[in-house]
Design a protein around this motif. Structure first.
Motif: not given
Length: 396
Positions: A231, A81, A220, A108-110, A131
């Protein structure tokens, strides 16, 4: 009464039925059962199953990523990600399952890519995405020095966090400082003067002039404990300028400034009077201001010693608590003779302007022959800790 023709026909039918029965029995396999599991049963179809699957709801960060195969063995699993980077995991000895280790990063999108091979050598590939849920609580760090600046040889890297950090080790692992030329250095945790959590990095001794320094903050998705997530991802590059080192001797009542190891000037000063002594030890220039108002209430001085001085010139701030080197024309006649301030380093207006023009943020100022060494969290007091004590402040 049955005639011969009828009897012969009946006998013939019975014989035909017996022959048919024998034929049916002969077609049944030996030791056959009712399960139908004979040698010609269908084999399992090779497949790869990934969880969480694509297209579902936002995934909680405490979920595990799992991979399972049917009639195939796993060759590789890649789960990545932006920001957190690769997610590690453990492959079972059978190579038919894989389970992630650690927590997922929030928001987050993996991307999941699995490769496997069947016993017959056929290659299988499965590609999915999912996500994670957005974090409910987040933190950031305010860092110094700023990107692209040039600072003095005494400047530490300092990060003050806006939320309490429970898992300091996890946060520190995601902070890095590199320098060219390389230095030996360490992080150390403390409470900032404001009461917030803070971590500073300093080399074992002052930076060498001309050093290029890079701070990396890969926070993050980092869990700082109790469901508090970072973040921030930052790369901050700054440079170390020339060596400008100042020594203030409260006994001699002098200020001596060296540049590149050579004395530029020795100036008469007036430091803190009894009961208001200037901090002993090394401070670092925090900022410069050409004119400010100094009110004793801000440093909790009341009564007969109270003051309210407007338009104080050429102010070089040394501590968060309010120590300055500045012009003090009201102390004319005391410079080099009497310590008469409330803790600041007073100079004539002309000498204060000269000092103001020759120092920059990050330049160290060391006071000797005074009392009460300045604390490491009062401005940048890192140089007042011995190296072993400084390293002991690391969470790793």
């Amino acid at each position: 009464m049955t005639n011969d023709r009828t009897r012969n026909r009946t006998t013939t039918l019975r014989a035909g039925a017996a022959t048919l029965a024998l034929a049916v029995v002969a077609t049944l396999p030996a030791c056959s059962g009712s399960g139908g599991g004979g040698p010609h049963a269908a084999e399992p179809r090779p497949a790869i199953a990934v969880a969480p699957a694509s297209g579902g709801r936002a995934v909680p960060v405490d979920r595990k990523v799992t991979v399972r195969t049917t009639a195939a063995r796993i060759d590789s699993v890649r789960v990545t990600a932006p920001g957190p980077g690769p997610l590690r995991g453990t492959l079972a000895s059978s190579k038919e399952s894989w389970t992630s280790a650690g927590r997922l990063a929030p928001g987050v999108t993996y991307d999941v890519l699995v490769r496997a091979t069947t016993s017959g050598g056929k290659r299988l590939t499965e590609h999915t995405t999912f996500t994670t849920a957005e974090p409910k609580r987040t933190f950031v760090g305010e860092y110094h020095p700023d990107k692209g600046t040039t600072v003095g040889v005494g400047m530490p890297v300092s990060i003050v966090f806006n939320k309490p950090i429970r898992d300091r080790a996890s946060v520190e692992r995601k902070l890095g400082v590199t320098a060219s030329p390389a230095v030996e250095g360490a992080w150390s945790w403390m409470k900032d003067w404001s009461g917030r959590d803070r971590v500073d990095f300093r080399p074992r001794s002052y930076w060498k002039p001309g050093t290029d320094v890079t701070l990396r903050m890969d926070l993050d998705g980092v869990d700082a404990g109790g469901g508090l997530y970072g973040t921030q991802n930052r790369v901050v590059r700054f440079r170390i300028g020339e060596s400008v080192v100042t020594t203030v001797d409260t006994a001699r009542k002098t200020l001596t400034l060296r540049r590149g190891g050579e004395v530029l000037r020795t100036i008469p000063v007036s430091t803190g009077k009894p009961g208001f002594e200037t901090w002993n030890g090394t401070m670092v220039v925090l900022e410069k201001t050409p004119s400010i108002t100094m009110n004793s209430r801000t440093v909790r001085i009341f009564g007969p010693e109270a003051y309210n001085l407007k338009d104080v010139k050429w102010d070089v701030r040394l501590t968060t608590s309010g120590t300055f080197a500045h012009a003090a024309p009201w102390n004319e006649g005391k410079f080099g003779r009497v310590n008469g301030s409330h803790g600041c380093i007073g100079l004539s207006t002309a000498d204060a302007k000269w000092f103001y023009d020759h120092v920059s943020p990050g330049d160290p100022v060391t006071v000797v022959n005074s009392t009460d060494t300045v604390q490491v969290n009062n401005g940048y007091g890192a140089w007042n800790a011995g190296w072993a004590d400084w390293r002991a402040g690391s969470a790793l």
